[in-house]
Design a protein around this motif. Sequence first.
Motif, PDB file in Angstrom:
ATOM      1  N   VAL A  92       0.845  -1.188   0.000  1.00  0.00           N
ATOM      2  CA  VAL A  92       0.000   0.000   0.000  1.00  0.00           C
ATOM      3  C   VAL A  92       0.884   1.242   0.000  1.00  0.00           C
ATOM      4  N   LEU A  93       0.571   2.166  -0.897  1.00  0.00           N
ATOM      5  CA  LEU A  93       1.277   3.439  -0.979  1.00  0.00           C
ATOM      6  C   LEU A  93       0.315   4.540  -0.534  1.00  0.00           C
ATOM      7  N   HIS A  94       0.679   5.281   0.503  1.00  0.00           N
ATOM      8  CA  HIS A  94      -0.161   6.353   1.034  1.00  0.00           C
ATOM      9  C   HIS A  94       0.345   7.691   0.482  1.00  0.00           C
ATOM     10  N   VAL A  95      -0.533   8.392  -0.225  1.00  0.00           N
ATOM     11  CA  VAL A  95      -0.149   9.630  -0.898  1.00  0.00           C
ATOM     12  C   VAL A  95      -1.007  10.776  -0.376  1.00  0.00           C
ATOM     13  N   GLY A  96      -0.376  11.870   0.006  1.00  0.00           N
ATOM     14  CA  GLY A  96      -1.089  13.033   0.514  1.00  0.00           C
ATOM     15  C   GLY A  96      -1.247  14.113  -0.537  1.00  0.00           C
ATOM     16  N   TYR A  97      -2.261  14.952  -0.355  1.00  0.00           N
ATOM     17  CA  TYR A  97      -2.504  16.084  -1.249  1.00  0.00           C
ATOM     18  C   TYR A  97      -3.154  17.193  -0.436  1.00  0.00           C
ATOM     19  N   SER A  98      -3.042  18.424  -0.930  1.00  0.00           N
ATOM     20  CA  SER A  98      -3.610  19.549  -0.198  1.00  0.00           C
ATOM     21  C   SER A  98      -4.533  20.407  -1.057  1.00  0.00           C
ATOM     22  N   SER A  99      -4.837  19.962  -2.273  1.00  0.00           N
ATOM     23  CA  SER A  99      -5.734  20.755  -3.130  1.00  0.00           C
ATOM     24  C   SER A  99      -6.577  19.826  -3.989  1.00  0.00           C
ATOM     25  N   ALA A 100      -7.764  20.288  -4.313  1.00  0.00           N
ATOM     26  CA  ALA A 100      -8.684  19.481  -5.118  1.00  0.00           C
ATOM     27  C   ALA A 100      -8.120  19.221  -6.512  1.00  0.00           C
ATOM     28  N   MET A 101      -7.367  20.173  -7.057  1.00  0.00           N
ATOM     29  CA  MET A 101      -6.806  19.984  -8.397  1.00  0.00           C
ATOM     30  C   MET A 101      -5.818  18.826  -8.422  1.00  0.00           C
ATOM     31  N   VAL A 102      -5.007  18.759  -7.379  1.00  0.00           N
ATOM     32  CA  VAL A 102      -4.039  17.669  -7.289  1.00  0.00           C
ATOM     33  C   VAL A 102      -4.749  16.345  -7.072  1.00  0.00           C
ATOM     34  N   ALA A 103      -5.790  16.343  -6.248  1.00  0.00           N
ATOM     35  CA  ALA A 103      -6.539  15.105  -6.009  1.00  0.00           C
ATOM     36  C   ALA A 103      -7.075  14.537  -7.320  1.00  0.00           C
ATOM     37  N   GLU A 104      -7.519  15.414  -8.219  1.00  0.00           N
ATOM     38  CA  GLU A 104      -8.024  14.954  -9.512  1.00  0.00           C
ATOM     39  C   GLU A 104      -6.939  14.245 -10.310  1.00  0.00           C
ATOM     40  N   SER A 130      -2.500  23.967   6.949  1.00  0.00           N
ATOM     41  CA  SER A 130      -1.951  24.527   8.185  1.00  0.00           C
ATOM     42  C   SER A 130      -0.911  23.615   8.828  1.00  0.00           C
ATOM     43  N   ASP A 131      -0.797  22.374   8.381  1.00  0.00           N
ATOM     44  CA  ASP A 131       0.205  21.433   8.875  1.00  0.00           C
ATOM     45  C   ASP A 131       0.715  20.609   7.705  1.00  0.00           C
ATOM     46  N   PRO A 132       1.442  21.244   6.793  1.00  0.00           N
ATOM     47  CA  PRO A 132       1.759  20.583   5.518  1.00  0.00           C
ATOM     48  C   PRO A 132       2.690  19.385   5.627  1.00  0.00           C
ATOM     49  N   PHE A 133       3.544  19.316   6.643  1.00  0.00           N
ATOM     50  CA  PHE A 133       4.541  18.249   6.707  1.00  0.00           C
ATOM     51  C   PHE A 133       4.341  17.301   7.883  1.00  0.00           C
ATOM     52  N   GLY A 134       3.369  17.570   8.739  1.00  0.00           N
ATOM     53  CA  GLY A 134       3.140  16.709   9.896  1.00  0.00           C
ATOM     54  C   GLY A 134       2.845  15.263   9.532  1.00  0.00           C
ATOM     55  N   PRO A 135       1.891  15.000   8.635  1.00  0.00           N
ATOM     56  CA  PRO A 135       1.557  13.612   8.312  1.00  0.00           C
ATOM     57  C   PRO A 135       2.702  12.822   7.688  1.00  0.00           C
ATOM     58  N   ILE A 136       3.482  13.448   6.830  1.00  0.00           N
ATOM     59  CA  ILE A 136       4.558  12.678   6.183  1.00  0.00           C
ATOM     60  C   ILE A 136       5.716  12.462   7.150  1.00  0.00           C
ATOM     61  N   ARG A 137       5.929  13.388   8.063  1.00  0.00           N
ATOM     62  CA  ARG A 137       6.987  13.198   9.050  1.00  0.00           C
ATOM     63  C   ARG A 137       6.597  12.160  10.098  1.00  0.00           C
ATOM     64  N   SER A 138       5.305  12.005  10.328  1.00  0.00           N
ATOM     65  CA  SER A 138       4.853  11.023  11.315  1.00  0.00           C
ATOM     66  C   SER A 138       4.832   9.607  10.755  1.00  0.00           C
ATOM     67  N   GLY A 139       5.021   9.466   9.437  1.00  0.00           N
ATOM     68  CA  GLY A 139       5.001   8.151   8.819  1.00  0.00           C
ATOM     69  C   GLY A 139       3.642   7.730   8.300  1.00  0.00           C
ATOM     70  N   ARG A 140       2.624   8.597   8.422  1.00  0.00           N
ATOM     71  CA  ARG A 140       1.298   8.239   7.917  1.00  0.00           C
ATOM     72  C   ARG A 140       1.241   8.296   6.394  1.00  0.00           C
TER      73      ARG A 140
END
Length: 306
Positions: A92-104, A130-140
């Motif tokens: 499983v690869l977990h990928v984050g995004y912060s905008s609807a355009m990127v999600a598309e 407001s927390d752009p790097f928290g999830p990737i630094r936590s390993g999520r």
Amino acid sequence: MERHEIEVFLTLAEELHFRRTSERLGLAQGRVSQTVKKLERRLGVPLFTRTSRHVALTPTGRQLRDDLLPAQEQLRRAVDRAMAAGRDIRGVLHVGYSSAMVAEILLKAIDVFRSRHPDCEVEIHEVQISDPFGPIRSGRLDLQVTERPVEEPDLTLGPVVLRESRMLMVPLGHPFTRRASVSLEDLAEATLLAVAGAVPQYWLDYHYPRHTPSGLPIAHAPATTYWTEVLNLVGRGKGVSCASEAAQRYYARPDVEWVPFSDATPIEYGFLWPTGAENARIRAFTDTACEVALSGPARMPPGASG
């Protein structure tokens, strides 16, 4: 002993022939001889007896060979396991995004990626600005697409997948709406709405500047936590704020108008991942997403993914 010295010593200990050793390692014969002599000088004892017709291990050389062979084999197995893991595109690869355009873009990329790598699932997760790097630094998260700039030593930057012109969101009927475009200098005439939180100052200064290019101060309203709150405050007439051109397709509302900038740099959205964590899954998915972005309606000029 350095790794190349170990490799030269063990190969010569097996071949007992300088020419064959140099051919096998792809080194000049003189380089093999110099490496062995340097190693013997450092150890203070000969490892080989050699004549013009014969090369043999000394007793010390045989002992060193026997001691080093298990370690070399363990190292080889470790490298082989690491290479196999790097080629293994599954899980499983977990990928984050912060905008609807990127999600598309990501959703389209997932469809293509699954057809190529059916043993690997991709899950996408929204990341609050407001927390752009928290999830990737936590390993999520394994991988993320976020707005540039990013200047974090523990995060490695990947390719840009989207580049959008910058717009100014203003309340309905605002004086700026009577202009064909606004400039960064015009921000001195307005109150800027921004986000707050665990956001680097350099990022805030880039997207929500405190001064115009000529040095005029830009007034700031109290910052908010979520970008949708910024949109609501703009609609209520509390200030103006910056966004990408494509955002109006997703967040259009009757009390907010969008005015293009004439001089602002575009907003770039690019991949990032923890430094040292790049693997085959990350490489394959970023390549796929870039293909999808370049073949779709995304506003990226040629060469933007570099």
